[in-house]
Design a protein around this motif. Structure first.
Motif, mmCIF file in Angstrom:
data_model
loop_
_atom_site.group_PDB
_atom_site.id
_atom_site.type_symbol
_atom_site.label_atom_id
_atom_site.label_comp_id
_atom_site.label_asym_id
_atom_site.label_seq_id
_atom_site.Cartn_x
_atom_site.Cartn_y
_atom_site.Cartn_z
ATOM 1 N N ARG A 121 10.395 -44.016 -17.702
ATOM 2 C CA ARG A 121 10.291 -45.385 -18.490
ATOM 3 C C ARG A 121 10.503 -44.627 -19.890
ATOM 4 N NH1 ARG A 121 5.037 -44.587 -16.329
ATOM 5 N NH2 ARG A 121 4.218 -46.761 -14.965
ATOM 6 N N THR A 122 11.283 -43.323 -19.723
ATOM 7 C CA THR A 122 12.709 -43.192 -20.906
ATOM 8 C C THR A 122 13.969 -43.653 -20.630
ATOM 9 O OG1 THR A 122 10.692 -41.674 -21.440
ATOM 10 C CG2 THR A 122 12.874 -41.665 -22.508
ATOM 11 N N LEU A 123 14.393 -43.488 -19.665
ATOM 12 C CA LEU A 123 15.539 -43.375 -20.269
ATOM 13 C C LEU A 123 16.292 -44.413 -18.059
ATOM 14 C CD1 LEU A 123 17.434 -40.471 -20.506
ATOM 15 C CD2 LEU A 123 17.519 -42.638 -22.155
ATOM 16 N N PRO A 124 17.024 -44.875 -17.731
ATOM 17 C CA PRO A 124 17.226 -45.265 -16.624
ATOM 18 C C PRO A 124 17.812 -44.172 -14.948
ATOM 19 C CG PRO A 124 18.667 -46.967 -17.986
ATOM 20 C CD PRO A 124 18.237 -45.337 -18.483
ATOM 21 N N ILE A 125 17.366 -43.640 -14.314
ATOM 22 C CA ILE A 125 17.734 -41.968 -13.380
ATOM 23 C C ILE A 125 19.134 -42.598 -12.430
ATOM 24 C CG2 ILE A 125 17.145 -40.758 -12.566
ATOM 25 C CD1 ILE A 125 14.361 -41.064 -13.756
ATOM 26 N N CYS A 126 19.892 -41.904 -12.288
ATOM 27 C CA CYS A 126 21.137 -42.186 -11.072
ATOM 28 C C CYS A 126 21.096 -40.505 -10.265
ATOM 29 C CB CYS A 126 22.235 -41.819 -11.818
ATOM 30 S SG CYS A 126 23.514 -41.767 -10.614
ATOM 31 N N VAL A 127 20.871 -41.199 -9.548
ATOM 32 C CA VAL A 127 19.839 -39.953 -8.434
ATOM 33 C C VAL A 127 21.063 -39.659 -7.492
ATOM 34 C CG1 VAL A 127 18.530 -39.429 -6.104
ATOM 35 C CG2 VAL A 127 17.625 -40.853 -8.171
ATOM 36 N N VAL A 128 21.632 -38.930 -7.290
ATOM 37 C CA VAL A 128 23.480 -38.671 -6.342
ATOM 38 C C VAL A 128 23.656 -38.144 -5.768
ATOM 39 C CG1 VAL A 128 25.904 -37.662 -5.873
ATOM 40 C CG2 VAL A 128 24.533 -38.785 -8.749
ATOM 41 N N ASP A 129 23.485 -38.673 -3.843
ATOM 42 C CA ASP A 129 23.195 -37.931 -2.695
ATOM 43 C C ASP A 129 23.470 -36.675 -2.312
ATOM 44 O OD1 ASP A 129 21.744 -37.753 0.227
ATOM 45 O OD2 ASP A 129 24.260 -38.864 0.258
#
Length: 186
Positions: A121-129
């Motif tokens: 809820r603090t930052l957008p998250i990018c998950v890389v495969d």
């Protein structure tokens, strides 16, 4: 300014880490990635951890892209937990659009992190495969809890401008390297 925060032990740093950072730079249209080498991960054995200075030097040697800045932010500011680190970063740089970057292997265990819903809820998250991590992380507690906030991959460049919670799972080239496999047996 659009900055990705890529935290970890980097014990040791390897080409797979670099690929994650480069993928996020490109696919999210980031201006920078701050590669944040942690002094110690509370969920990992500190005895197996190489000294911070060594891990920073190895990370810097690996990252020749001037858009990637290797830092010891947590050590410098006395932070241990990601949730606290992110709040401090936001307070210090209020006009910057930040994104948290992690490999899919980290998403699988993200629910063990202290205050993980707060992080989401603090930052957008990018998950890389990552190899071996494509399907199971998408069923992880974080992925299920924030399923309705998942951005379609083709819209990934919008992520830094979205209010949290928001996250994306990026597919692409994957490196089979892992820090665990690269560490010498003790």
């Amino acid at each position: 300014m659009r900055i990705g925060l890529f935290g970890g032990s980097f014990n040791p740093a390897h080409a797979g880490h670099l690929l994650v950072a480069q993928t996020a730079l490109r696919r999210l249209s980031l201006d920078r990635v701050w590669w944040m080498v942690t002094p110690g991960n509370p969920l990992k054995d500190r005895d197996a951890l190489r000294p911070l200075a060594e891990r920073i030097a190895a990370s810097r040697a690996l990252t020749r892209d001037p858009r990637i800045l290797v830092t010891a932010f947590e050590a410098r500011h006395g932070r241990t937990y990601t949730a606290d680190t992110l709040e401090m970063v936001l307070a210090l740089r209020p006009g910057v659009s930040f994104v948290w970057i992690m490999g899919a292997d980290s998403l699988a265990g993200f629910h063990h992190w202290r205050h993980w819903p707060r992080i989401a809820r603090t930052l957008p998250i990018c998950v890389v495969d990552r190899p071996g991590g494509t399907l199971s992380p998408l069923h992880a507690p974080m992925a299920r809890a924030f399923a309705r906030h998942r951005l379609r991959e083709e819209r990934a460049a919008l992520l830094p401008s979205l209010p949290p919670p928001a996250w994306v799972f990026l597919h692409g080239p994957r490196s089979p390297l892992s820090s665990t496999a690269l560490r010498p047996a003790t």
